[in-house]
Design a protein around this motif. Structure first.
Motif, PDB file in Angstrom:
ATOM      1  N   ARG A  16       0.971  -1.362  -0.081  1.00 53.40           N
ATOM      2  CA  ARG A  16       0.103   0.081  -0.081  1.00 53.40           C
ATOM      3  C   ARG A  16       0.713   0.913   0.037  1.00 53.40           C
ATOM      4  N   GLY A  17       1.954   1.037   0.109  1.00 60.57           N
ATOM      5  CA  GLY A  17       3.125   2.353   0.509  1.00 60.57           C
ATOM      6  C   GLY A  17       2.891   2.617   1.767  1.00 60.57           C
ATOM      7  N   ARG A  18       2.207   4.317   1.885  1.00 60.59           N
ATOM      8  CA  ARG A  18       2.645   4.502   2.927  1.00 60.59           C
ATOM      9  C   ARG A  18       1.095   4.675   3.839  1.00 60.59           C
ATOM     10  N   TYR A 142       1.335  10.140  -2.989  1.00 57.90           N
ATOM     11  CA  TYR A 142       1.473   8.927  -4.470  1.00 57.90           C
ATOM     12  C   TYR A 142       1.020   9.935  -5.461  1.00 57.90           C
ATOM     13  N   ALA A 188      -5.346  10.588  -7.319  1.00 57.40           N
ATOM     14  CA  ALA A 188      -4.827   9.712  -6.809  1.00 57.40           C
ATOM     15  C   ALA A 188      -5.353  10.646  -4.584  1.00 57.40           C
ATOM     16  N   ASN A 189      -5.549  11.543  -4.518  1.00 56.64           N
ATOM     17  CA  ASN A 189      -5.290  11.961  -3.970  1.00 56.64           C
ATOM     18  C   ASN A 189      -6.693  13.250  -3.303  1.00 56.64           C
ATOM     19  N   ALA A 212      -4.398  13.147   2.639  1.00 51.93           N
ATOM     20  CA  ALA A 212      -3.738  12.091   1.983  1.00 51.93           C
ATOM     21  C   ALA A 212      -2.868  10.393   2.507  1.00 51.93           C
ATOM     22  N   MET A 213      -2.723   9.948   3.482  1.00 50.21           N
ATOM     23  CA  MET A 213      -1.951   9.634   3.476  1.00 50.21           C
ATOM     24  C   MET A 213      -2.212   8.296   4.543  1.00 50.21           C
ATOM     25  N   PHE A 214      -3.946   8.407   4.835  1.00 42.48           N
ATOM     26  CA  PHE A 214      -5.088   7.329   5.375  1.00 42.48           C
ATOM     27  C   PHE A 214      -4.548   6.319   3.769  1.00 42.48           C
ATOM     28  N   ASN A 215      -5.165   5.466   3.758  1.00 42.91           N
ATOM     29  CA  ASN A 215      -5.316   4.396   3.134  1.00 42.91           C
ATOM     30  C   ASN A 215      -6.790   3.543   3.046  1.00 42.91           C
ATOM     31  N   HIS A 216      -7.040   2.788   2.476  1.00 42.82           N
ATOM     32  CA  HIS A 216      -8.865   2.505   1.938  1.00 42.82           C
ATOM     33  C   HIS A 216      -9.107   1.582   2.032  1.00 42.82           C
ATOM     34  N   TYR A 249     -12.636   5.080   0.682  1.00 43.56           N
ATOM     35  CA  TYR A 249     -12.519   6.313  -0.708  1.00 43.56           C
ATOM     36  C   TYR A 249     -13.543   6.525  -1.533  1.00 43.56           C
ATOM     37  N   TYR A 267      -8.564   4.371  -8.340  1.00 45.20           N
ATOM     38  CA  TYR A 267      -7.401   4.969  -7.457  1.00 45.20           C
ATOM     39  C   TYR A 267      -6.021   3.408  -8.178  1.00 45.20           C
ATOM     40  N   PHE A 269      -5.857   0.468  -7.611  1.00 44.92           N
ATOM     41  CA  PHE A 269      -5.519  -0.801  -6.420  1.00 44.92           C
ATOM     42  C   PHE A 269      -6.174  -1.845  -6.306  1.00 44.92           C
TER      43      PHE A 269
HETATM   44  C1  LIG Z   1      -4.407   8.457  -1.011  1.00 46.79           C
HETATM   45  S1  LIG Z   1      -3.428   7.679  -1.258  1.00 46.79           S
HETATM   46  C2  LIG Z   1      -2.967   6.726  -0.174  1.00 46.79           C
HETATM   47  C3  LIG Z   1      -0.929   7.145   0.622  1.00 46.79           C
HETATM   48  C4  LIG Z   1      -0.657   5.931   0.002  1.00 46.79           C
HETATM   49  N1  LIG Z   1      -0.381   4.657  -0.026  1.00 46.79           N
HETATM   50  C5  LIG Z   1       1.100   6.533  -0.100  1.00 46.79           C
HETATM   51  O1  LIG Z   1       1.844   5.731   0.174  1.00 46.79           O
HETATM   52  O2  LIG Z   1       1.137   8.422  -0.460  1.00 46.79           O
HETATM   53  C6  LIG Z   1      -4.228   6.318  -2.775  1.00 46.79           C
HETATM   54  C7  LIG Z   1      -3.136   5.626  -2.802  1.00 46.79           C
HETATM   55  O3  LIG Z   1      -2.730   4.252  -1.748  1.00 46.79           O
HETATM   56  C8  LIG Z   1      -2.539   3.087  -2.606  1.00 46.79           C
HETATM   57  N2  LIG Z   1      -3.776   2.158  -1.068  1.00 46.79           N
HETATM   58  C9  LIG Z   1      -4.874   2.924  -0.379  1.00 46.79           C
HETATM   59  N3  LIG Z   1      -5.425   2.086  -0.243  1.00 46.79           N
HETATM   60  C10 LIG Z   1      -5.056   0.656  -0.431  1.00 46.79           C
HETATM   61  C11 LIG Z   1      -5.048  -0.495  -0.236  1.00 46.79           C
HETATM   62  N4  LIG Z   1      -6.149  -1.197   0.796  1.00 46.79           N
HETATM   63  N5  LIG Z   1      -4.831  -1.587  -0.680  1.00 46.79           N
HETATM   64  C12 LIG Z   1      -3.468  -1.402  -1.580  1.00 46.79           C
HETATM   65  N6  LIG Z   1      -3.427  -0.121  -2.104  1.00 46.79           N
HETATM   66  C13 LIG Z   1      -3.751   1.296  -1.384  1.00 46.79           C
HETATM   67  C14 LIG Z   1      -2.924   2.929  -3.590  1.00 46.79           C
HETATM   68  O4  LIG Z   1      -2.172   3.231  -4.911  1.00 46.79           O
HETATM   69  C15 LIG Z   1      -3.956   4.545  -3.204  1.00 46.79           C
HETATM   70  O5  LIG Z   1      -3.974   5.127  -5.349  1.00 46.79           O
END
Ligand SMILES: C[S@@+](CC[C@H](N)C(=O)[O-])C[C@H]1O[C@@H](n2cnc3c(N)ncnc32)[C@H](O)[C@@H]1O
Length: 499
Positions: A16-18, A142, A188-189, A212-216, A249, A267, A269
């Motif tokens: 998921r990244g951050r 992202y 994406a944000n 925007a750091m919160f994932n879904h 999201y 998004y 993913f």
């Molecule tokens: C608003 S950003 C969230 C922060 C991001 N993870 C980062 O590293 O900056 C949205 C992106 O995070 C990733 N992401 C968010 N929720 C996810 C999840 N449940 N599974 C996989 N990727 C996710 C996707 O790439 C998405 O387009």
């Protein structure tokens, strides 16, 4: 509270990244983050009756003398907005005040130029992250991958092409790559901007680099709440130390297949949250159709909800009739395509009244085959509800608003906060139409849910409590026998993303 609570921290994960996780036990209703936007843009529909800075609705606003395109409450709001508006003022002037400019075009133009200015400052050591590591600037967010249809400026939107021409003509130091990069970042944000005092209308979009750091997650433990310029993230369930804090999201009630399709498209993913991987029973119910046998009131559910259009159906749960060898599956496929087409029509304001009129016949068609809590019925009823609200057709909106509740109550486990918002909107309509007793009952049901979804002292809750108190005093006698049937129903369950 500091902008970001000490109860959370950033972490990074390969897939998921951050993301954001709890550093300590977090109770429900804890505000984890409050943020003002990096850039905020009002929707075209609200440009003339809302202040371009504070977003408040006003009868009298003053136009910006430069572009004559955006409006402000007063000089103070205008001055506060100058640091962002300076980047679009000339472009808006060249478009003319009557031009209908796509909201994202304006956001992109401002974000790009603000970025260039910040880059210059950065050479003077202006930080890109706060002390907790949360981004302060969009270029470190992202970026959604962008696959342009050709080598030319990658947009099907003529507006974007015009913007690119403007950027080139002004000789701004913006390369095509930077232009595309920022499109990907915004895609994406961005978060919707709402006015909690105006029946939670979406009035614009905002870029919030910390939120925007919160994932879904499709069954998240937090919600984001937009109230004019300010956005906040609040927990809606207990969160253990080390557990990820997530928001949704998607602001929709939809089965897994539809949610995943949207998450992929918007998004990029594949969601692997518990609800996506395990919970297919809920999905089946969202696809429930009526048994076609005469006098049978049973339901027919899909065998495999992830493959609804090509899949088979289980036997009717009441009479055990098997529809698979009949023409019903073909009818369903046809109906699905029609409703999809209907729902994807353009959001053009002139067209809204017509759209509302079309909802009636579409619903009649859906009612013939789908159960009233089928997610497609909900989608159409919800669309009609929102359009009627927008057009200020209170009676029609009330009818559709109450119909929305059928689906929300049937899928309460995942829709409870959506029900809270719906009840709040319906309660206000009932009050507006002088149906005070009904409004009191609706608001009494709404408040316990809203207190979790919006956290205790949020402006919306204060507003709802005040309205309830006023209405209650007008219907005291009728309330002699209180209607407590709802008590305790919602506070126990888990909650899903606010709408
Ligand atoms: C608003 S950003 C969230 C922060 C991001 N993870 C980062 O590293 O900056 C949205 C992106 O995070 C990733 N992401 C968010 N929720 C996810 C999840 N449940 N599974 C996989 N990727 C996710 C996707 O790439 C998405 O387009």
């Amino acid at each position: 509270m500091a902008e970001v609570s000490e109860k959370v921290e950033l972490f990074s994960d390969e897939k998921r990244g951050r993301g954001v996780r709890a550093t300590t036990f977090i109770e429900p209703e804890t505000v984890l983050l409050v943020e003002n936007p990096y850039i905020l843009t009002l929707e075209e529909d609200y440009r003339r009756n809302r202040c371009n800075y504070c977003c408040k609705e006003r009868e009298k606003l003053r136009a910006c003398g430069g572009c004559n395109f955006v409006y402000y409450c007063d000089r103070q709001c205008q001055a506060s907005n100058y640091s962002d508006h300076q980047y679009e003022c000339k472009y808006l002037k060249s478009s003319g005040p009557e031009c209908d400019i796509w909201i994202r075009t304006r956001t992109l133009l401002m974000a790009l130029q603000k970025h260039l200015k910040m880059q210059k400052k950065r050479s003077r050591n202006v930080p890109t992250h706060n002390a907790q590591g949360f981004p302060l600037t969009p270029e470190v967010l992202y970026m959604k991958k962008y696959a342009p249809p050709s080598d030319e400026i990658p947009s099907p939107m003529p507006d974007m092409d015009r913007l690119w021409e403007f950027v080139k003509a002004k000789d701004l130091p913006i390369t095509k790559d930077l232009f595309k990069k920022f499109q990907g970042i915004l895609n994406a944000n961005m978060f919707s901007v709402e006015d909690s005092h105006a029946r939670c209308k979406i009035i614009g979009e905002g870029l919030y680099t910390r939120v925007a750091m919160f994932n879904h997650n499709c069954h998240p433990n937090c919600v984001f709440i937009s109230n004019g310029r300010e956005i906040s993230v609040t927990s809606i369930r207990p969160i253990s130390p080390g557990e990820e804090c997530t928001i949704s999201y998607l602001k929709v009630m939809a089965p897994t297949e539809a949610r995943q399709r949207k998450l992929k498209k918007w998004y990029d993913f594949d969601c692997d949250c518990k609800r996506c991987v395990q919970d297919i029973e809920e999905d089946r119910l969202m696809y429930a159709i009526k048994c076609p046998q005469m006098n049978c009131r049973g339901s027919v559910l899909p065998w495999k909800p992830s493959n609804i259009l090509n899949g088979r159906y289980l036997a009717c749960d009441a009479c055990h009739f098997d529809i698979n060898e009949t023409e019903v599956p073909d009818n369903i496929r046809q109906t699905e395509m029609e409703v999809e087409g209907f729902l994807s029509r353009k959001k053009n304001y002139d067209y809204q009244g017509q759209l509302l009129e079309e909802c009636g016949p579409v619903l009649a068609r859906l009612d013939a085959v789908y159960q009233p809590y089928h997610w497609r019925v909900y989608q159409v009823v919800k669309k009609a509800f929102k359009v009627a609200l927008k057009l200020d057709q209170a009676e029609t909106a009330l009818l559709y608003g109450i119909r929305c509740q059928v689906a929300l109550r049937n899928h309460l486990e995942v829709c409870v906060t959506l029900l809270g918002t719906n009840l709040w909107e319906v309660g206000q309509l009932q009050a507006q139409l002088g149906m005070n007793l009904e409004a009191v009952r609706t608001l009494r049901e709404a408040l316990p849910i809203m207190e979790i979804a919006y956290s205790g002292q949020h402006a919306v809750n204060v507003q709802a409590q005040a309205l309830l108190a006023t209405l209650t005093s007008t219907v005291k006698d009728a309330l002699a026998t209180p209607d407590n049937s709802h008590k305790g129903v919602y506070t126990q369950g888990s909650n899903v993303e606010e709408e």
